[in-house]
Motif scaffolding. Structure first.
Motif, PDB file in Angstrom:
ATOM      1  N   SER A  53       0.816  -1.212   0.000  1.00 14.69           N
ATOM      2  CA  SER A  53       0.000   0.000   0.000  1.00 14.69           C
ATOM      3  C   SER A  53       0.852   1.265   0.000  1.00 14.69           C
ATOM      4  O   SER A  53       0.517   2.250  -0.659  1.00 14.69           O
ATOM      5  CB  SER A  53      -0.928  -0.006   1.219  1.00 14.69           C
ATOM      6  OG  SER A  53      -1.613   1.213   1.353  1.00 14.69           O
ATOM      7  N   LYS A  54       1.968   1.243   0.720  1.00 17.79           N
ATOM      8  CA  LYS A  54       2.785   2.447   0.870  1.00 17.79           C
ATOM      9  C   LYS A  54       3.370   2.944  -0.456  1.00 17.79           C
ATOM     10  O   LYS A  54       3.781   4.101  -0.561  1.00 17.79           O
ATOM     11  CB  LYS A  54       3.914   2.207   1.871  1.00 17.79           C
ATOM     12  CG  LYS A  54       4.922   1.154   1.441  1.00 17.79           C
ATOM     13  CD  LYS A  54       5.978   0.945   2.522  1.00 17.79           C
ATOM     14  CE  LYS A  54       7.009  -0.113   2.096  1.00 17.79           C
ATOM     15  NZ  LYS A  54       8.016  -0.338   3.161  1.00 17.79           N
ATOM     16  N   PHE A  55       3.406   2.096  -1.476  1.00 17.35           N
ATOM     17  CA  PHE A  55       3.923   2.515  -2.781  1.00 17.35           C
ATOM     18  C   PHE A  55       2.937   3.407  -3.532  1.00 17.35           C
ATOM     19  O   PHE A  55       3.329   4.137  -4.440  1.00 17.35           O
ATOM     20  CB  PHE A  55       4.215   1.294  -3.663  1.00 17.35           C
ATOM     21  CG  PHE A  55       5.481   0.547  -3.325  1.00 17.35           C
ATOM     22  CD1 PHE A  55       6.225   0.858  -2.195  1.00 17.35           C
ATOM     23  CD2 PHE A  55       5.924  -0.479  -4.136  1.00 17.35           C
ATOM     24  CE1 PHE A  55       7.378   0.163  -1.886  1.00 17.35           C
ATOM     25  CE2 PHE A  55       7.079  -1.187  -3.845  1.00 17.35           C
ATOM     26  CZ  PHE A  55       7.809  -0.864  -2.719  1.00 17.35           C
ATOM     27  N   VAL A  87      -6.793  -1.744   0.601  1.00 13.46           N
ATOM     28  CA  VAL A  87      -8.260  -1.837   0.574  1.00 13.46           C
ATOM     29  C   VAL A  87      -8.854  -0.878   1.599  1.00 13.46           C
ATOM     30  O   VAL A  87      -9.797  -0.124   1.311  1.00 13.46           O
ATOM     31  CB  VAL A  87      -8.730  -3.279   0.865  1.00 13.46           C
ATOM     32  CG1 VAL A  87     -10.259  -3.320   1.013  1.00 13.46           C
ATOM     33  CG2 VAL A  87      -8.292  -4.226  -0.241  1.00 13.46           C
ATOM     34  N   LYS A  88      -8.284  -0.879   2.804  1.00 13.52           N
ATOM     35  CA  LYS A  88      -8.798  -0.034   3.882  1.00 13.52           C
ATOM     36  C   LYS A  88      -8.586   1.451   3.575  1.00 13.52           C
ATOM     37  O   LYS A  88      -9.389   2.297   3.998  1.00 13.52           O
ATOM     38  CB  LYS A  88      -8.107  -0.400   5.202  1.00 13.52           C
ATOM     39  CG  LYS A  88      -8.402  -1.812   5.688  1.00 13.52           C
ATOM     40  CD  LYS A  88      -9.859  -1.999   6.074  1.00 13.52           C
ATOM     41  CE  LYS A  88     -10.093  -3.354   6.733  1.00 13.52           C
ATOM     42  NZ  LYS A  88     -11.525  -3.549   7.113  1.00 13.52           N
ATOM     43  N   LEU A  99     -11.222  -8.390  -1.017  1.00 12.43           N
ATOM     44  CA  LEU A  99     -12.330  -7.895  -0.201  1.00 12.43           C
ATOM     45  C   LEU A  99     -12.686  -8.885   0.900  1.00 12.43           C
ATOM     46  O   LEU A  99     -13.056  -8.491   2.015  1.00 12.43           O
ATOM     47  CB  LEU A  99     -13.549  -7.610  -1.080  1.00 12.43           C
ATOM     48  CG  LEU A  99     -13.321  -6.717  -2.300  1.00 12.43           C
ATOM     49  CD1 LEU A  99     -14.654  -6.338  -2.931  1.00 12.43           C
ATOM     50  CD2 LEU A  99     -12.519  -5.475  -1.948  1.00 12.43           C
ATOM     51  N   ILE A 100     -12.567 -10.171   0.589  1.00 11.67           N
ATOM     52  CA  ILE A 100     -12.858 -11.211   1.589  1.00 11.67           C
ATOM     53  C   ILE A 100     -11.838 -11.151   2.716  1.00 11.67           C
ATOM     54  O   ILE A 100     -12.200 -11.190   3.907  1.00 11.67           O
ATOM     55  CB  ILE A 100     -12.861 -12.603   0.925  1.00 11.67           C
ATOM     56  CG1 ILE A 100     -14.013 -12.712  -0.081  1.00 11.67           C
ATOM     57  CG2 ILE A 100     -12.972 -13.708   1.979  1.00 11.67           C
ATOM     58  CD1 ILE A 100     -13.969 -13.953  -0.947  1.00 11.67           C
ATOM     59  N   ASP A 101     -10.559 -11.040   2.381  1.00 11.83           N
ATOM     60  CA  ASP A 101      -9.507 -10.967   3.396  1.00 11.83           C
ATOM     61  C   ASP A 101      -9.638  -9.720   4.269  1.00 11.83           C
ATOM     62  O   ASP A 101      -9.295  -9.742   5.451  1.00 11.83           O
ATOM     63  CB  ASP A 101      -8.129 -10.986   2.730  1.00 11.83           C
ATOM     64  CG  ASP A 101      -7.533 -12.380   2.702  1.00 11.83           C
ATOM     65  OD1 ASP A 101      -8.320 -13.352   2.771  1.00 11.83           O
ATOM     66  OD2 ASP A 101      -6.297 -12.516   2.617  1.00 11.83           O
ATOM     67  N   ALA A 102     -10.110  -8.643   3.672  1.00 11.79           N
ATOM     68  CA  ALA A 102     -10.283  -7.398   4.426  1.00 11.79           C
ATOM     69  C   ALA A 102     -11.546  -7.423   5.283  1.00 11.79           C
ATOM     70  O   ALA A 102     -11.819  -6.470   6.017  1.00 11.79           O
ATOM     71  CB  ALA A 102     -10.338  -6.215   3.468  1.00 11.79           C
ATOM     72  N   THR A 122      -9.030   5.646  -4.660  1.00 10.11           N
ATOM     73  CA  THR A 122     -10.312   5.063  -5.061  1.00 10.11           C
ATOM     74  C   THR A 122     -10.044   3.738  -5.752  1.00 10.11           C
ATOM     75  O   THR A 122      -9.050   3.585  -6.476  1.00 10.11           O
ATOM     76  CB  THR A 122     -11.103   5.996  -6.000  1.00 10.11           C
ATOM     77  OG1 THR A 122     -10.274   6.412  -7.092  1.00 10.11           O
ATOM     78  CG2 THR A 122     -11.594   7.223  -5.240  1.00 10.11           C
ATOM     79  N   ILE A 123     -10.930   2.764  -5.515  1.00 11.41           N
ATOM     80  CA  ILE A 123     -10.746   1.415  -6.045  1.00 11.41           C
ATOM     81  C   ILE A 123     -12.032   0.930  -6.698  1.00 11.41           C
ATOM     82  O   ILE A 123     -13.116   1.031  -6.116  1.00 11.41           O
ATOM     83  CB  ILE A 123     -10.344   0.423  -4.936  1.00 11.41           C
ATOM     84  CG1 ILE A 123      -8.953   0.767  -4.384  1.00 11.41           C
ATOM     85  CG2 ILE A 123     -10.361  -1.021  -5.453  1.00 11.41           C
ATOM     86  CD1 ILE A 123      -8.549  -0.091  -3.182  1.00 11.41           C
ATOM     87  N   PHE A 124     -11.885   0.396  -7.909  1.00 15.98           N
ATOM     88  CA  PHE A 124     -12.981  -0.311  -8.566  1.00 15.98           C
ATOM     89  C   PHE A 124     -12.590  -1.773  -8.681  1.00 15.98           C
ATOM     90  O   PHE A 124     -11.560  -2.105  -9.272  1.00 15.98           O
ATOM     91  CB  PHE A 124     -13.257   0.263  -9.957  1.00 15.98           C
ATOM     92  CG  PHE A 124     -14.234  -0.553 -10.774  1.00 15.98           C
ATOM     93  CD1 PHE A 124     -15.509  -0.817 -10.298  1.00 15.98           C
ATOM     94  CD2 PHE A 124     -13.871  -1.057 -12.019  1.00 15.98           C
ATOM     95  CE1 PHE A 124     -16.410  -1.577 -11.037  1.00 15.98           C
ATOM     96  CE2 PHE A 124     -14.762  -1.808 -12.778  1.00 15.98           C
ATOM     97  CZ  PHE A 124     -16.036  -2.068 -12.280  1.00 15.98           C
TER      98      PHE A 124
END
Length: 360
Positions: A231-233, A258-259, A279-282, A322-324
């Motif tokens: 995520s940090k990238f 994701v978060k 999404l399941i893991d999150a 933003t994520i699709f």
């Protein structure tokens, strides 16, 4: 009754005549019906039949005022020979005649699935990126049909893009062919290709890290079971389109990313919560998701979509990216296949077999 047959070359010729706006509007209609639980939509569960080196998937779908189709896709098994895997996913869509119930057209669908997914992704970008957005850099991970369709559509829709970087698991002929195609089609864009660093999260090269950090739009279409980058990238304001995962064990990004998004845009909530590993893991629930079709109002008579400011603002302000996330829905196939057939008939493209359904 006659039968129209559209080869891969025919389909390429037809789809090249659609503008990005036409494709986006086509998908806007589909996702609006889907989110409104339109009664005219029918999506029976797909049927899987094992073959020697593939699993054949049979996917019937119907939109009452659009058409009825059955798509057949053969997915290579993990044990399939290399030469079979490199050929990709054979796919054909059968389009039925609504009045007589016979087969109206047989359409090569190798590129259609990728095209309808790319149109959905572009719709998501159009909705959440500012109206005056001028992205400069796009990053793609993967080199298959999905990435080709996405990049062709996004580079056309956003002429502001100056650099296009593609990372793949290997430097194969498909990657080089994609680079050559993009360079010839978009001469003003600097296209570079490279190989994903070994170990993904353990030994990222500086080139890869830099490409992720500067990207305004990131598109992933892989079968990865591990996050492709941390995520940090990812810089604030980036829009990500995640196309690859369709099983709980598959992941293209980590839970931290994701978060960061807050509210995730999806094609269909129920499908994504069952199939999208990220999404399941999150441990997300339906309240953490918004369907693409809930972000605008579709005007059927005008063939136009109007953004809903409230829901869009909620997506934009709920996180710093933003994520699709798309797992694909069968009714997209109905819309794109029927549109291609109509355009092919109008342009007189393809082979017509006269009296196909007559005995003599």
């Amino acid at each position: 009754m006659s039968l129209l047959v559209l080869s891969a070359a025919d389909v390429a010729k037809v789809t090249a005549r659609f503008t990005p706006d036409e494709l986006v509007t086509l998908m806007a209609d589909v996702f609006s019906r889907l989110s409104e639980r339109h009664r005219g939509i029918h999506q029976p569960h797909r049927t899987a039949v094992p073959l020697e080196h593939h699993t054949a998937l049979f996917m019937p779908s119907r939109i009452s005022s659009v058409g009825t189709t059955v798509k057949v896709v053969s997915v290579p098994s993990a044990e399939a020979p290399k030469e079979i895997k490199e050929k990709g996913l054979p796919a054909t869509t059968i389009v039925l005649d609504e009045k007589f119930g016979s087969v109206r057209a047989v359409v090569n669908a190798r590129r259609l699935t990728a095209l309808r997914n790319a149109a959905g992704s572009l719709l998501s970008a159009r909705l959440v990126l500012p109206d005056d957005a001028k992205p400069k850099s796009i990053l793609a991970i993967g080199a298959g049909a999905q990435i080709q369709a996405h990049l062709a559509l996004f580079l056309t829709a956003y002429p502001s893009i100056e650099t296009c970087t593609i990372f793949n698991r290997s430097r194969n002929a498909r990657l080089e062919s994609l680079r050559e195609l993009l360079e010839s089609s978009f001469s003003s864009v600097h296209v570079t290709t490279s190989v994903l660093p070994d170990g993904h999260l353990k030994h990222h090269g500086m080139e890869y890290q830099g490409a992720v950090k500067k990207a305004n739009i990131i598109i992933t279409a892989t079968s990865s079971t591990h996050a492709l980058f941390p995520s940090k990238f990812v810089q604030n304001g980036t829009h990500l389109c995640l196309i690859g995962s369709y099983k709980p064990e598959m992941h293209e990004i980590d839970t931290d990313l994701v978060k960061r998004a807050g509210v995730i845009i999806v094609d269909q909530k129920s499908a994504c919560l069952q199939e999208a590993g990220e999404l399941i893991d999150a441990e997300l629930s339906e309240s953490d998701l918004v369907e693409l079709g809930q972000l605008y109002d579709y005007k059927a008579k005008e063939h136009a979509w109007i953004p809903r400011e409230g829901p869009i603002e909620e997506v934009q302000t709920s996180g710093d990216v933003t994520i699709f996330k798309s797992v694909g829905v069968g009714v997209q196939d109905v819309a794109v296949a029927c549109a291609v057939v109509e355009r092919a008939v109008k342009e007189k493209i393809g082979v017509v077999i006269e009296a196909y359904d007559e005995d003599d």
